[in-house]
Structures are given as structure tokens and as C-alpha cells.
Design an enzyme around this catalytic site. Sequence first.
Site, mmCIF file in Angstrom:
data_model
loop_
_atom_site.group_PDB
_atom_site.id
_atom_site.type_symbol
_atom_site.label_atom_id
_atom_site.label_comp_id
_atom_site.label_asym_id
_atom_site.label_seq_id
_atom_site.Cartn_x
_atom_site.Cartn_y
_atom_site.Cartn_z
ATOM 1 N N HIS A 62 46.534 32.707 -22.045
ATOM 2 C CA HIS A 62 45.281 33.413 -21.805
ATOM 3 C C HIS A 62 44.874 34.118 -23.093
ATOM 4 O O HIS A 62 45.701 34.756 -23.749
ATOM 5 C CB HIS A 62 45.437 34.423 -20.673
ATOM 6 C CG HIS A 62 45.970 33.822 -19.411
ATOM 7 N ND1 HIS A 62 46.646 34.550 -18.447
ATOM 8 C CD2 HIS A 62 45.940 32.543 -18.944
ATOM 9 C CE1 HIS A 62 46.998 33.755 -17.461
ATOM 10 N NE2 HIS A 62 46.587 32.542 -17.741
ATOM 11 N N GLU A 113 48.173 35.460 -24.845
ATOM 12 C CA GLU A 113 49.361 35.683 -24.017
ATOM 13 C C GLU A 113 50.098 34.356 -23.816
ATOM 14 O O GLU A 113 50.028 33.749 -22.740
ATOM 15 C CB GLU A 113 48.966 36.266 -22.656
ATOM 16 C CG GLU A 113 48.255 37.615 -22.736
ATOM 17 C CD GLU A 113 47.787 38.100 -21.369
ATOM 18 O OE1 GLU A 113 47.675 39.318 -21.195
ATOM 19 O OE2 GLU A 113 47.544 37.246 -20.475
ATOM 20 N N GLU A 122 57.289 35.680 -20.683
ATOM 21 C CA GLU A 122 56.142 36.071 -21.498
ATOM 22 C C GLU A 122 56.485 37.325 -22.290
ATOM 23 O O GLU A 122 57.162 38.228 -21.777
ATOM 24 C CB GLU A 122 54.910 36.339 -20.636
ATOM 25 C CG GLU A 122 53.671 36.714 -21.434
ATOM 26 C CD GLU A 122 52.446 36.958 -20.563
ATOM 27 O OE1 GLU A 122 51.725 37.943 -20.819
ATOM 28 O OE2 GLU A 122 52.232 36.173 -19.616
ATOM 29 N N GLU A 136 38.616 37.329 -20.947
ATOM 30 C CA GLU A 136 39.872 36.578 -21.040
ATOM 31 C C GLU A 136 39.627 35.124 -20.660
ATOM 32 O O GLU A 136 39.296 34.827 -19.505
ATOM 33 C CB GLU A 136 40.902 37.209 -20.101
ATOM 34 C CG GLU A 136 42.205 36.449 -19.979
ATOM 35 C CD GLU A 136 43.067 36.937 -18.825
ATOM 36 O OE1 GLU A 136 44.165 36.392 -18.650
ATOM 37 O OE2 GLU A 136 42.621 37.834 -18.070
ATOM 38 N N GLU A 159 58.185 35.293 -16.014
ATOM 39 C CA GLU A 159 56.930 34.813 -15.428
ATOM 40 C C GLU A 159 57.195 34.126 -14.091
ATOM 41 O O GLU A 159 58.311 34.109 -13.588
ATOM 42 C CB GLU A 159 56.205 33.877 -16.397
ATOM 43 C CG GLU A 159 55.059 34.546 -17.170
ATOM 44 C CD GLU A 159 53.914 35.002 -16.259
ATOM 45 O OE1 GLU A 159 53.844 34.538 -15.101
ATOM 46 O OE2 GLU A 159 53.106 35.834 -16.698
ATOM 47 N N GLU A 195 52.828 31.888 -22.797
ATOM 48 C CA GLU A 195 54.005 31.812 -21.940
ATOM 49 C C GLU A 195 54.934 30.716 -22.457
ATOM 50 O O GLU A 195 54.504 29.810 -23.173
ATOM 51 C CB GLU A 195 53.589 31.539 -20.495
ATOM 52 C CG GLU A 195 52.726 32.644 -19.899
ATOM 53 C CD GLU A 195 52.022 32.241 -18.609
ATOM 54 O OE1 GLU A 195 51.596 33.149 -17.860
ATOM 55 O OE2 GLU A 195 51.891 31.027 -18.353
ATOM 56 N N ARG A 242 41.162 31.771 -19.691
ATOM 57 C CA ARG A 242 42.462 31.507 -19.076
ATOM 58 C C ARG A 242 42.887 30.035 -19.145
ATOM 59 O O ARG A 242 44.017 29.709 -18.788
ATOM 60 C CB ARG A 242 42.446 31.964 -17.613
ATOM 61 C CG ARG A 242 42.297 33.462 -17.466
ATOM 62 C CD ARG A 242 42.156 33.894 -16.006
ATOM 63 N NE ARG A 242 43.299 33.537 -15.182
ATOM 64 C CZ ARG A 242 44.434 34.229 -15.107
ATOM 65 N NH1 ARG A 242 44.580 35.325 -15.845
ATOM 66 N NH2 ARG A 242 45.409 33.852 -14.310
ATOM 67 N N ARG A 286 41.596 35.293 -10.283
ATOM 68 C CA ARG A 286 42.401 34.596 -11.282
ATOM 69 C C ARG A 286 42.312 33.071 -11.160
ATOM 70 O O ARG A 286 42.950 32.359 -11.937
ATOM 71 C CB ARG A 286 43.861 35.065 -11.189
ATOM 72 C CG ARG A 286 44.037 36.503 -11.645
ATOM 73 C CD ARG A 286 45.458 37.006 -11.458
ATOM 74 N NE ARG A 286 45.545 38.419 -11.851
ATOM 75 C CZ ARG A 286 45.964 38.850 -13.036
ATOM 76 N NH1 ARG A 286 46.323 37.976 -13.957
ATOM 77 N NH2 ARG A 286 46.031 40.133 -13.306
ATOM 78 N N ASP A 315 52.647 17.873 -51.515
ATOM 79 C CA ASP A 315 52.035 16.583 -51.194
ATOM 80 C C ASP A 315 51.327 16.651 -49.846
ATOM 81 O O ASP A 315 51.972 16.618 -48.796
ATOM 82 C CB ASP A 315 53.116 15.498 -51.193
ATOM 83 C CG ASP A 315 52.567 14.123 -50.824
ATOM 84 O OD1 ASP A 315 51.335 13.976 -50.737
ATOM 85 O OD2 ASP A 315 53.385 13.203 -50.632
#
Length: 469
Positions: free
Chosen positions: A270, A130, A221, A358, A213, A132, A360, A340, A51
Site C-alpha cells: 500500500h 507498506e 510487515e 493510500e 500480517e 509486506e 492499495r 478496504r 558495462d
Amino acid sequence: MSVANVMKLVAENDIKFVDFRFTDTRGKEQHVTVPVSHFDEDKFTEGHAFDGSSIAGWKGIQASDMQLMPDANTAFIDPFFDEPTLVLTCDVVDPTDGKGYDRDPRSLAKRAEAYLKSSGLGDTAYFGPEPEFFIFDSVQWDATMGGSFVKINSEEAAWSSGEKFEGGNTGHRPGVKGGYFPVPPVDSLHDIRSAMVLTLEELGVPVEVHHHEVATAGQCEIGTKFATLTQRADWTQILKYVVTNTAHAYGKTATFMPKPMFGDNGSGMHVHQSVWKDGKNLFAGNGYAGLSDFALYYIGGIIKHARALNAITNPGTNSYKRLVPHYEAPVKLAYSAKNRSAAIRIPFVHSDKARRVEARFPDPIANPYLAFSALLMAGLDGVQNKIHPGEPATKDLYHLPPEEDALIPTVCSSLEQALEYLDKDREFLTRGGVFTDDWIDSYIALKMEEVTKLRQTPHPVEFGLYYSC
């Protein structure tokens, strides 16, 4: 794995039940189970009826019949059930036309992969997320007419140094932003993560690394290998299942919530990605950080559409409590090889085969089928329209002079704002019928229910701000 091999697996392992699983719009796995006496090879062609009107954001009651079509390649034996149970991930098919349901995330991911091939730009997109997560001892919350609260219990948390525990307080724990990454006993979750890793590898998900982490109170992670879009989304769902159930088996609780506590880093996801054609990585070149023009344009597309993407890659009201400066949260829409604080990072690699970008800003409550597909569609729009991302960011974007800071765009500051951008900036998603306007409209309506619920609920912080006014 072929259908015949699945049937052999059932026979050789004395399987008692078969569990059909699929993912709803919010990214939560759902399941229905049949005894093995009602499972045969015909299930792979005829499917299993259910359903669709009972799934949030899906069919109305007037058109609710849907079919689950199991994918033989996804078969594994569940490691947590008492009875031997085979798990099969399914596509959701609309029986009226036999096609993948346009609101089924896995069917949508397959359409994204098909669009890539039909565009002629590439034939394969690889993704490496990645996600976390936090592991707490327990958690409590309530929100009623009589009041609201949340309480996180974690012996590893920095705030537990003055607590009394059975057997004594050992005193070994990571401080705020101190979790990356001291050895045990400060890292108290090594054995649990190792158990998760062994289970993932038993289920066919290759693991590359696990570690504590940055945040206190059990942020972790587990790094798993990249794969093609749909398969990598399948693996992400398996990872979430293994993490939450392993923690549960240890008497703890795991969450992928982006910002479960104030004052420390939140959990991101990420997403590494690259596009290939005829066995060649199209992201490799002679430009900045070893990137090709193709890769730079791909970055340009993600930056251009980032605020619309936020509605899908950061799909909760809680997501925007993570997207604030100074907690390693990439709020600035810029790119860099080392920085970063930028929303797009180019990892250092030794080989052109590993060249990738990447993103982030996504977080781990994102539906992986939808998030990877949306990122791919944005990147391809950048390639198709040669959207250059400008110069790379070399400075700490959290501490720019005001005049420089004003020149760099940011991600959205709320889910409501992100949904507004998605509503306005949707054409790139609908190419090739990957996302449909109907899907986008239904998604916005579903997510606005969450916005409205939070908007109407008094928050404990508001009592501190306004109670005595």
C-alpha cells in the site's frame, strides 16, 4: 551528508571496501565493490565506469559504457559483510551527455520530482509504502522438461500441524488468514522482525511499527516513515536488503513475492502519498474525509490510469494471482475512507498535515522508483485535467449485486493485459521527459519475456485439469 563527511566516515571506521549500488529496471539492486585504496573524493565527480549492456533492458553492446555517480547522502556501513564496507547508492549517468540515463530508475524518480516543481502544482511529494513479505524456513522449486514443482517449508504454516519436527511440534501457529496478530508463540517471528528493525534504524531508516500480517506461514510487515519520493524509494531498497539478509542470517528465507502460496492473503505494498507546496499539504480540505478538490482530482487520475499503472506497480505475472477478490486484495477501482475493498483508501488522521491517500493495489516486487513516479504522474494528470473520481464506495465491493458490480471498473487481470494498457495509455507518463517512449517500449519488451516464459511452461494445475481428458 557531505563528501567530506563520507571521507571522514571511511577514515574513522577503518573502511576496507566501498560498495556502489544501483537499481535495475526490474527493481533488483546491483553492486560493484572497490577497495578503499581506489576510492577518493574524485569518485563523486568522475564516477565509476561499468558495462550497461549486461543489465537487462539497458544499453546494447554497441553503446554499453555507463557511469555510477555515488550520492553522498546515502552513505551507510553495511551490517552484513565481514569486512568493513561503506555503501553508496548511485545514479546512473550516460557519459555521452553527463545526464541521468533515461532507463535508470533513480534518475527517473528525480525527473518526476523535478516535473512536479516545474508544473507549479506543488514542490514536494511524500510517499509512505507498506511492503509486506513472507519469512519461510526454506523453499524449493524447479521447472524443467522432466517436470515442475514448488515446495514451501514453514514450521509456522497452518499445514504443518501434522508434521514431525526436531524437538517436537509445538502446535502454536496461525491458521489460514489467522496471522493478524496474535502474540508469540503463535507469532514465531517477533525476534527476527525486531532484529530487522534495529538494523534499519542503525542505517537511518526510521521505523514506526512491526507486526505479523494476516496470512499463515510467516507473513510480516515493517512500517517505516514517509519521505520524499526518491529518498523513500532509497529506503525501500534498504528495507528489502535488510529483510532478506537478516532472514538469511537466521537460517530462513524472506520473499516479497506477491502470491507465493494458494489459499491465503498475498503481499501488497500500500502506497500512502500526498503533495505539498510552500509547506502546505495540498490534500487537506473540507471535502469528503477531509480531502481537498486537489486530492480528489489526484485520486481521479490514479483511477483513470490504474490499468496502465498496473504494468509498473504490479510488474510480475505473479502479481495478478494476488489481485483477486476475497483476500483483502483491492481489485475494484473506487475510493473510500473506511472500505478496504476499494483500490484507494483515505486513512483516518487527526491532523491536516497527515492527510493523504493510500493506493492499495501496488505490490512489493514493484520497483519503488518507478512505481512512486508513475503514481505521482497519474495523480498530477488528474489534477491538471480536473478528473473527479465520482462518489466514494460505502459498500463491500466484493459482494455487490451483479448490476452494481458491473458499473465499477477493476484492475487488470494479467501482466499481459496491463502491458497492453501501458502501451495505449502512456502520454501522462512522458510529460516533462519523466518516462520516455523509448523506456516504455523497452520495459514492455522486457516484461513480455516474462509473460512468454510463463505462457510456454506447463503448470502442475493443468495436469489436474487436463491429464485424463
